[in-house]
Motif scaffolding. Structure first.
Motif, PDB file in Angstrom:
ATOM      1  N   CYS A   6       0.864  -1.178   0.000  1.00  0.00           N
ATOM      2  CA  CYS A   6       0.000   0.000   0.000  1.00  0.00           C
ATOM      3  C   CYS A   6       0.903   1.230   0.000  1.00  0.00           C
ATOM      4  O   CYS A   6       1.792   1.342   0.839  1.00  0.00           O
ATOM      5  N   VAL A   7       0.677   2.135  -0.954  1.00  0.00           N
ATOM      6  CA  VAL A   7       1.621   3.230  -1.178  1.00  0.00           C
ATOM      7  C   VAL A   7       0.933   4.593  -1.111  1.00  0.00           C
ATOM      8  O   VAL A   7      -0.157   4.787  -1.659  1.00  0.00           O
ATOM      9  N   CYS A   8       1.621   5.545  -0.446  1.00  0.00           N
ATOM     10  CA  CYS A   8       1.199   6.953  -0.450  1.00  0.00           C
ATOM     11  C   CYS A   8       2.450   7.826  -0.424  1.00  0.00           C
ATOM     12  O   CYS A   8       3.566   7.327  -0.525  1.00  0.00           O
ATOM     13  N   GLY A   9       2.275   9.100  -0.269  1.00  0.00           N
ATOM     14  CA  GLY A   9       3.396  10.030  -0.325  1.00  0.00           C
ATOM     15  C   GLY A   9       4.366   9.928   0.839  1.00  0.00           C
ATOM     16  O   GLY A   9       5.571   9.909   0.643  1.00  0.00           O
ATOM     17  N   CYS A  10       3.837   9.830   2.048  1.00  0.00           N
ATOM     18  CA  CYS A  10       4.694   9.794   3.244  1.00  0.00           C
ATOM     19  C   CYS A  10       4.785   8.411   3.872  1.00  0.00           C
ATOM     20  O   CYS A  10       5.569   8.208   4.796  1.00  0.00           O
ATOM     21  N   GLY A  11       3.982   7.480   3.423  1.00  0.00           N
ATOM     22  CA  GLY A  11       4.027   6.125   3.963  1.00  0.00           C
ATOM     23  C   GLY A  11       3.407   5.993   5.334  1.00  0.00           C
ATOM     24  O   GLY A  11       3.666   5.024   6.038  1.00  0.00           O
ATOM     25  N   SER A  15      -1.620   5.342   3.191  1.00  0.00           N
ATOM     26  CA  SER A  15      -1.175   3.973   2.906  1.00  0.00           C
ATOM     27  C   SER A  15      -1.532   3.040   4.057  1.00  0.00           C
ATOM     28  O   SER A  15      -1.885   1.882   3.846  1.00  0.00           O
ATOM     29  N   PHE A  16      -1.481   3.541   5.284  1.00  0.00           N
ATOM     30  CA  PHE A  16      -1.869   2.729   6.439  1.00  0.00           C
ATOM     31  C   PHE A  16      -3.376   2.475   6.419  1.00  0.00           C
ATOM     32  O   PHE A  16      -3.830   1.368   6.727  1.00  0.00           O
ATOM     33  N   ALA A  17      -4.157   3.467   6.028  1.00  0.00           N
ATOM     34  CA  ALA A  17      -5.609   3.299   5.916  1.00  0.00           C
ATOM     35  C   ALA A  17      -5.944   2.261   4.845  1.00  0.00           C
ATOM     36  O   ALA A  17      -6.820   1.408   5.048  1.00  0.00           O
ATOM     37  N   ILE A  18      -5.244   2.310   3.717  1.00  0.00           N
ATOM     38  CA  ILE A  18      -5.442   1.306   2.662  1.00  0.00           C
ATOM     39  C   ILE A  18      -5.094  -0.075   3.212  1.00  0.00           C
ATOM     40  O   ILE A  18      -5.809  -1.049   2.990  1.00  0.00           O
ATOM     41  N   GLU A  19      -3.973  -0.167   3.928  1.00  0.00           N
ATOM     42  CA  GLU A  19      -3.530  -1.451   4.486  1.00  0.00           C
ATOM     43  C   GLU A  19      -4.597  -2.054   5.402  1.00  0.00           C
ATOM     44  O   GLU A  19      -4.921  -3.238   5.303  1.00  0.00           O
ATOM     45  N   MET A  20      -5.153  -1.266   6.307  1.00  0.00           N
ATOM     46  CA  MET A  20      -6.159  -1.773   7.236  1.00  0.00           C
ATOM     47  C   MET A  20      -7.403  -2.265   6.486  1.00  0.00           C
ATOM     48  O   MET A  20      -7.957  -3.318   6.803  1.00  0.00           O
ATOM     49  N   LEU A  26      -9.114  -8.994   2.429  1.00  0.00           N
ATOM     50  CA  LEU A  26      -8.429 -10.263   2.151  1.00  0.00           C
ATOM     51  C   LEU A  26      -8.797 -11.333   3.175  1.00  0.00           C
ATOM     52  O   LEU A  26      -8.906 -12.512   2.825  1.00  0.00           O
ATOM     53  N   LYS A  27      -9.022 -10.932   4.397  1.00  0.00           N
ATOM     54  CA  LYS A  27      -9.471 -11.879   5.429  1.00  0.00           C
ATOM     55  C   LYS A  27     -10.849 -12.415   5.051  1.00  0.00           C
ATOM     56  O   LYS A  27     -11.104 -13.613   5.116  1.00  0.00           O
ATOM     57  N   LYS A  28     -11.752 -11.513   4.646  1.00  0.00           N
ATOM     58  CA  LYS A  28     -13.099 -11.913   4.223  1.00  0.00           C
ATOM     59  C   LYS A  28     -13.034 -12.877   3.048  1.00  0.00           C
ATOM     60  O   LYS A  28     -13.777 -13.860   2.986  1.00  0.00           O
ATOM     61  N   LEU A  29     -12.142 -12.614   2.106  1.00  0.00           N
ATOM     62  CA  LEU A  29     -11.995 -13.455   0.919  1.00  0.00           C
ATOM     63  C   LEU A  29     -11.203 -14.739   1.202  1.00  0.00           C
ATOM     64  O   LEU A  29     -11.070 -15.578   0.321  1.00  0.00           O
ATOM     65  N   GLU A  30     -10.667 -14.830   2.427  1.00  0.00           N
ATOM     66  CA  GLU A  30      -9.849 -15.984   2.833  1.00  0.00           C
ATOM     67  C   GLU A  30      -8.638 -16.157   1.921  1.00  0.00           C
ATOM     68  O   GLU A  30      -8.270 -17.261   1.532  1.00  0.00           O
ATOM     69  N   ILE A  31      -8.006 -15.027   1.600  1.00  0.00           N
ATOM     70  CA  ILE A  31      -6.790 -15.024   0.785  1.00  0.00           C
ATOM     71  C   ILE A  31      -5.622 -14.714   1.708  1.00  0.00           C
ATOM     72  O   ILE A  31      -5.554 -13.623   2.277  1.00  0.00           O
ATOM     73  N   PRO A  32      -4.713 -15.674   1.893  1.00  0.00           N
ATOM     74  CA  PRO A  32      -3.550 -15.396   2.738  1.00  0.00           C
ATOM     75  C   PRO A  32      -2.673 -14.323   2.095  1.00  0.00           C
ATOM     76  O   PRO A  32      -2.357 -14.404   0.906  1.00  0.00           O
ATOM     77  N   ALA A  33      -2.325 -13.318   2.877  1.00  0.00           N
ATOM     78  CA  ALA A  33      -1.561 -12.206   2.307  1.00  0.00           C
ATOM     79  C   ALA A  33      -0.622 -11.593   3.328  1.00  0.00           C
ATOM     80  O   ALA A  33      -0.886 -11.593   4.524  1.00  0.00           O
ATOM     81  N   GLN A  34       0.466 -11.079   2.801  1.00  0.00           N
ATOM     82  CA  GLN A  34       1.405 -10.264   3.576  1.00  0.00           C
ATOM     83  C   GLN A  34       1.205  -8.840   3.066  1.00  0.00           C
ATOM     84  O   GLN A  34       1.363  -8.579   1.876  1.00  0.00           O
ATOM     85  N   ILE A  35       0.823  -7.934   3.964  1.00  0.00           N
ATOM     86  CA  ILE A  35       0.504  -6.566   3.556  1.00  0.00           C
ATOM     87  C   ILE A  35       1.422  -5.584   4.273  1.00  0.00           C
ATOM     88  O   ILE A  35       1.597  -5.665   5.482  1.00  0.00           O
ATOM     89  N   GLU A  36       2.009  -4.673   3.492  1.00  0.00           N
ATOM     90  CA  GLU A  36       2.876  -3.636   4.048  1.00  0.00           C
ATOM     91  C   GLU A  36       2.493  -2.291   3.454  1.00  0.00           C
ATOM     92  O   GLU A  36       1.835  -2.234   2.414  1.00  0.00           O
ATOM     93  N   HIS A  37       2.918  -1.210   4.096  1.00  0.00           N
ATOM     94  CA  HIS A  37       2.701   0.126   3.534  1.00  0.00           C
ATOM     95  C   HIS A  37       4.033   0.883   3.528  1.00  0.00           C
ATOM     96  O   HIS A  37       4.904   0.619   4.350  1.00  0.00           O
ATOM     97  N   THR A  38       4.156   1.789   2.554  1.00  0.00           N
ATOM     98  CA  THR A  38       5.401   2.536   2.391  1.00  0.00           C
ATOM     99  C   THR A  38       5.172   3.801   1.586  1.00  0.00           C
ATOM    100  O   THR A  38       4.064   4.079   1.142  1.00  0.00           O
ATOM    101  N   THR A  39       6.258   4.535   1.388  1.00  0.00           N
ATOM    102  CA  THR A  39       6.217   5.758   0.569  1.00  0.00           C
ATOM    103  C   THR A  39       6.371   5.413  -0.902  1.00  0.00           C
ATOM    104  O   THR A  39       6.918   4.366  -1.255  1.00  0.00           O
TER     105      THR A  39
END
Length: 104
Positions: A6-11, A15-20, A26-39
């Motif tokens: 998940c990407v935004c200007g300051c990270g 981007s944190f809101a997108i991550e949450m 993804l939990k609802k869809l039962e898709i295992p995922a590693q999620i991170e946010h950054t600049t």
């Protein structure tokens, strides 16, 4: 495991809101995922299958990207809209033949 960035200007904020929101989807869809946010400036240092971001940052991320790299950038109009994120992730995964279960 799906790797999502998940990407935004300051990270920090959007981007944190997108991550949450993406975690919930993804939990609802039962898709295992590693999620991170950054600049946007540090996004190139991450290995990811999908990048979730706004149009402004998508344009920056895809400016010098190959066609294959550009396909993984998903533009969000409403950064915390679960329905939009779900629809776009499912469409991406189907297009990449990553989805075996039909989620609707």
């Amino acid at each position: 495991m799906l790797k999502v960035l998940c990407v935004c200007g300051c990270g920090l904020g959007s981007s944190f809101a997108i991550e949450m929101t993406a975690k919930a989807v993804l939990k609802k869809l039962e898709i295992p995922a590693q999620i991170e946010h950054t600049t946007v400036s540090e996004a190139g240092a991450f290995k990811s299958d999908i990048i979730l971001t706004s149009k402004t940052f998508a344009d920056i991320l895809t400016a010098d990207a190959s066609e294959e790299e550009a396909k993984r950038v998903i533009i969000l109009n409403k950064l915390t809209d679960k329905e939009e994120i779900e629809t776009k992730i499912v469409a991406f995964m189907k297009a990449q033949n990553l989805m075996v279960v039909n989620h609707e």
